[in-house]
Design a protein around this motif. Structure first.
Motif, PDB file in Angstrom:
ATOM      1  N   PHE A 238       0.831  -1.202   0.000  1.00 30.91           N
ATOM      2  CA  PHE A 238       0.000   0.000   0.000  1.00 30.91           C
ATOM      3  C   PHE A 238       0.869   1.257   0.000  1.00 30.91           C
ATOM      4  O   PHE A 238       0.608   2.212  -0.747  1.00 30.91           O
ATOM      5  CB  PHE A 238      -0.926  -0.021   1.217  1.00 30.91           C
ATOM      6  N   LYS A 239       1.913   1.262   0.810  1.00 31.04           N
ATOM      7  CA  LYS A 239       2.784   2.440   0.870  1.00 31.04           C
ATOM      8  C   LYS A 239       3.639   2.573  -0.388  1.00 31.04           C
ATOM      9  O   LYS A 239       3.966   3.698  -0.800  1.00 31.04           O
ATOM     10  CB  LYS A 239       3.646   2.394   2.133  1.00 31.04           C
ATOM     11  N   LEU A 240       3.980   1.450  -0.995  1.00 34.70           N
ATOM     12  CA  LEU A 240       4.657   1.516  -2.293  1.00 34.70           C
ATOM     13  C   LEU A 240       3.741   2.203  -3.305  1.00 34.70           C
ATOM     14  O   LEU A 240       4.176   3.087  -4.053  1.00 34.70           O
ATOM     15  CB  LEU A 240       5.013   0.113  -2.776  1.00 34.70           C
ATOM     16  N   GLY A 241       2.479   1.784  -3.323  1.00 34.79           N
ATOM     17  CA  GLY A 241       1.515   2.405  -4.231  1.00 34.79           C
ATOM     18  C   GLY A 241       1.369   3.894  -3.985  1.00 34.79           C
ATOM     19  O   GLY A 241       1.318   4.696  -4.922  1.00 34.79           O
ATOM     20  N   GLU A 242       1.328   4.281  -2.716  1.00 31.50           N
ATOM     21  CA  GLU A 242       1.190   5.698  -2.382  1.00 31.50           C
ATOM     22  C   GLU A 242       2.409   6.514  -2.825  1.00 31.50           C
ATOM     23  O   GLU A 242       2.296   7.720  -3.083  1.00 31.50           O
ATOM     24  CB  GLU A 242       1.001   5.863  -0.875  1.00 31.50           C
ATOM     25  N   SER A 243       3.574   5.861  -2.927  1.00 29.17           N
ATOM     26  CA  SER A 243       4.791   6.588  -3.304  1.00 29.17           C
ATOM     27  C   SER A 243       4.776   7.032  -4.767  1.00 29.17           C
ATOM     28  O   SER A 243       5.530   7.927  -5.154  1.00 29.17           O
ATOM     29  CB  SER A 243       6.019   5.718  -3.040  1.00 29.17           C
ATOM     30  N   PHE A 244       3.949   6.394  -5.597  1.00 26.16           N
ATOM     31  CA  PHE A 244       3.920   6.748  -7.017  1.00 26.16           C
ATOM     32  C   PHE A 244       3.623   8.228  -7.219  1.00 26.16           C
ATOM     33  O   PHE A 244       4.183   8.875  -8.105  1.00 26.16           O
ATOM     34  CB  PHE A 244       2.858   5.927  -7.765  1.00 26.16           C
ATOM     35  N   TYR A 245       2.724   8.761  -6.410  1.00 24.31           N
ATOM     36  CA  TYR A 245       2.320  10.165  -6.565  1.00 24.31           C
ATOM     37  C   TYR A 245       3.503  11.103  -6.317  1.00 24.31           C
ATOM     38  O   TYR A 245       3.736  12.039  -7.087  1.00 24.31           O
ATOM     39  CB  TYR A 245       1.180  10.495  -5.608  1.00 24.31           C
ATOM     40  N   ASN A 246       4.260  10.827  -5.246  1.00 23.54           N
ATOM     41  CA  ASN A 246       5.402  11.688  -4.937  1.00 23.54           C
ATOM     42  C   ASN A 246       6.489  11.582  -6.000  1.00 23.54           C
ATOM     43  O   ASN A 246       7.125  12.582  -6.357  1.00 23.54           O
ATOM     44  CB  ASN A 246       5.967  11.336  -3.564  1.00 23.54           C
ATOM     45  N   ALA A 248       6.004  10.821  -9.186  1.00 28.86           N
ATOM     46  CA  ALA A 248       5.493  11.516 -10.375  1.00 28.86           C
ATOM     47  C   ALA A 248       5.599  13.029 -10.217  1.00 28.86           C
ATOM     48  O   ALA A 248       5.925  13.741 -11.175  1.00 28.86           O
ATOM     49  CB  ALA A 248       4.047  11.111 -10.627  1.00 28.86           C
ATOM     50  N   ARG A 249       5.338  13.510  -9.005  1.00 29.91           N
ATOM     51  CA  ARG A 249       5.383  14.957  -8.772  1.00 29.91           C
ATOM     52  C   ARG A 249       6.799  15.502  -8.922  1.00 29.91           C
ATOM     53  O   ARG A 249       6.997  16.594  -9.473  1.00 29.91           O
ATOM     54  CB  ARG A 249       4.833  15.266  -7.371  1.00 29.91           C
ATOM     55  N   THR A 250       7.803  14.730  -8.453  1.00 30.25           N
ATOM     56  CA  THR A 250       9.186  15.200  -8.588  1.00 30.25           C
ATOM     57  C   THR A 250       9.627  15.219 -10.055  1.00 30.25           C
ATOM     58  O   THR A 250      10.547  15.952 -10.423  1.00 30.25           O
ATOM     59  CB  THR A 250      10.157  14.294  -7.796  1.00 30.25           C
ATOM     60  N   ARG A 251       8.951  14.411 -10.890  1.00 26.17           N
ATOM     61  CA  ARG A 251       9.259  14.376 -12.323  1.00 26.17           C
ATOM     62  C   ARG A 251       8.301  15.248 -13.133  1.00 26.17           C
ATOM     63  O   ARG A 251       8.328  15.212 -14.366  1.00 26.17           O
ATOM     64  CB  ARG A 251       9.172  12.929 -12.838  1.00 26.17           C
ATOM     65  N   ASP A 252       7.438  15.981 -12.445  1.00 25.85           N
ATOM     66  CA  ASP A 252       6.453  16.854 -13.096  1.00 25.85           C
ATOM     67  C   ASP A 252       5.555  16.065 -14.056  1.00 25.85           C
ATOM     68  O   ASP A 252       5.262  16.507 -15.164  1.00 25.85           O
ATOM     69  CB  ASP A 252       7.151  17.997 -13.836  1.00 25.85           C
ATOM     70  N   ILE A 253       5.130  14.873 -13.602  1.00 24.17           N
ATOM     71  CA  ILE A 253       4.248  14.014 -14.406  1.00 24.17           C
ATOM     72  C   ILE A 253       2.816  14.183 -13.903  1.00 24.17           C
ATOM     73  O   ILE A 253       2.537  14.057 -12.709  1.00 24.17           O
ATOM     74  CB  ILE A 253       4.665  12.535 -14.294  1.00 24.17           C
ATOM     75  N   GLN A 254       1.904  14.484 -14.805  1.00 24.94           N
ATOM     76  CA  GLN A 254       0.492  14.623 -14.470  1.00 24.94           C
ATOM     77  C   GLN A 254      -0.267  13.425 -15.043  1.00 24.94           C
ATOM     78  O   GLN A 254      -0.199  13.160 -16.242  1.00 24.94           O
ATOM     79  CB  GLN A 254      -0.076  15.921 -15.075  1.00 24.94           C
ATOM     80  N   ASP A 255      -0.959  12.704 -14.182  1.00 25.80           N
ATOM     81  CA  ASP A 255      -1.689  11.524 -14.629  1.00 25.80           C
ATOM     82  C   ASP A 255      -2.863  11.287 -13.689  1.00 25.80           C
ATOM     83  O   ASP A 255      -2.702  11.303 -12.462  1.00 25.80           O
ATOM     84  CB  ASP A 255      -0.762  10.304 -14.633  1.00 25.80           C
ATOM     85  N   ASP A 256      -4.057  11.059 -14.243  1.00 23.54           N
ATOM     86  CA  ASP A 256      -5.261  10.906 -13.417  1.00 23.54           C
ATOM     87  C   ASP A 256      -5.181   9.697 -12.504  1.00 23.54           C
ATOM     88  O   ASP A 256      -5.602   9.742 -11.341  1.00 23.54           O
ATOM     89  CB  ASP A 256      -6.504  10.802 -14.310  1.00 23.54           C
ATOM     90  N   PHE A 257      -4.647   8.575 -13.034  1.00 23.14           N
ATOM     91  CA  PHE A 257      -4.552   7.383 -12.194  1.00 23.14           C
ATOM     92  C   PHE A 257      -3.558   7.595 -11.058  1.00 23.14           C
ATOM     93  O   PHE A 257      -3.849   7.278  -9.895  1.00 23.14           O
ATOM     94  CB  PHE A 257      -4.130   6.157 -13.012  1.00 23.14           C
TER      95      PHE A 257
END
Length: 314
Positions: A238-246, A248-257
């Motif tokens: 679960f925490k691995l999954g939650e890390s995707f957002y952070n 993506a944000r450091t790479r300036d990636i915008q994605d709805d999922f």
């Protein structure tokens, strides 16, 4: 419907908690819903004014003299601080003065408080914490356990499948939720001895729609509505999954999922298997997370899932 919120629990409490409550009030609460903030009354009232909460908002404040710190021993803290915001929250829930209690405070104290106040539903071996896993095709799967029970016997895992199935049925309005066991392979004989034994118990349970094992790569691909695992594995995934957002944000990636993997998007995790609606939020919860936690609590009260679980096990 009264939703109690621990105003003093969390790394950014009470500011972020009260701001989140103000956001929920401004966005419009369903008719008949009242928010009960528990904590230091003068501080809470000053913050409600700071965040320009509408004067006619359905918000009440219940004073609490004490606070259980994030690092305190859960059982000792609850016994030594009965007038803490968490202690009073569970007292109100037990007495049915509120229909749900939510906190971003000490997770251990929330879990122990639930077990000692509203108590486990009769027949439930181990209440667990459920997490919402976003799915690529839309919606969420519920994964349990995500941290309450690090070590589980096969029969406990098998019961998680049934608890999750009933919860998903009434929370997501699914007629026959697909239940899967998280494992290291899809084959029936794969995994640890515990996983193999749990697989057989899940397979034999005619009350659930068990579809077999899934692997980590299947977590987001709409293969299951309920994902069964022990608290150690579930927490790590679960925490691995939650890390995707952070990331993506450091790479300036915008994605709805990926945006749905942000912990703020749901706001909290319910304790499943107790006689009441208890929601645990991240200690780092922001105002947005608190607002969404309140929305989750309202949906959970409306679903009445815990009474449906009690009826199924009686």
């Amino acid at each position: 419907m009264k939703i109690a919120i621990d105003a003093m629990g969390g790394d950014f409490a009470p500011d972020a908690i009260v701001e989140g409550v103000a956001m929920a009030a401004k966005s419009g609460l369903p008719e008949g819903v009242t928010l009960v903030l528990i904590g230091n009354q003068p501080v809470i009232e000053a913050l409600l004014a700071k965040y320009e909460t509408p004067a006619n908002s359905p918000i009440t404040v219940f004073h609490a003299d004490e606070v259980i710190g994030m690092g305190e021993h859960p059982t000792k803290a609850l016994s030594q601080k009965p007038n803490s915001s968490i202690g009073i929250g569970f007292k109100l829930l037990k007495e049915k003065q509120v229909q749900a209690f939510c906190s971003a405070g000490n997770t251990g104290a929330m879990h122990v408080g639930a077990l000692f106040s509203v108590k486990a539903i009769e027949g439930v071996m181990r209440p667990c914490i459920a997490g919402f896993v976003p799915q690529l095709a839309g919606g969420y799967a519920v994964m349990l356990d995500i941290g309450a029970n690090a070590d589980c016997k096969p029969e406990v895992l098998a019961q998680f499948g049934e608890l999750g199935s009933i919860y998903a049925q009434y929370t997501f309005q699914l007629d026959s939720p697909r239940v899967a066991l998280m494992n290291i392979g899809e084959e029936e004989q794969k995994g640890s001895l515990v996983a193999q034994a749990a697989h057989q118990l899940l397979k034999e349970n005619r009350r659930i729609n068990f579809i077999g094992n899934i692997e980590g790569k299947d977590m987001f691909t709409n293969k299951a509505d309920v994902i069964v695992t022990d608290g150690f594995t579930g927490n790590a995934l679960f925490k691995l999954g939650e890390s995707f957002y952070n990331v993506a944000r450091t790479r300036d990636i915008q994605d709805d999922f990926i945006a749905k993997t942000n912990y703020e998007s749901v706001g909290g995790s319910p304790i499943v298997g107790v006689n009441g609606n208890v929601i645990i939020a991240h200690g780092i919860s922001s105002a947005l997370a608190i607002k969404n936690m309140i929305n989750l609590a309202i949906r959970q009260v409306e679903s009445d899932a815990y009474t449906k679980i009690a009826q199924a096990l009686s």
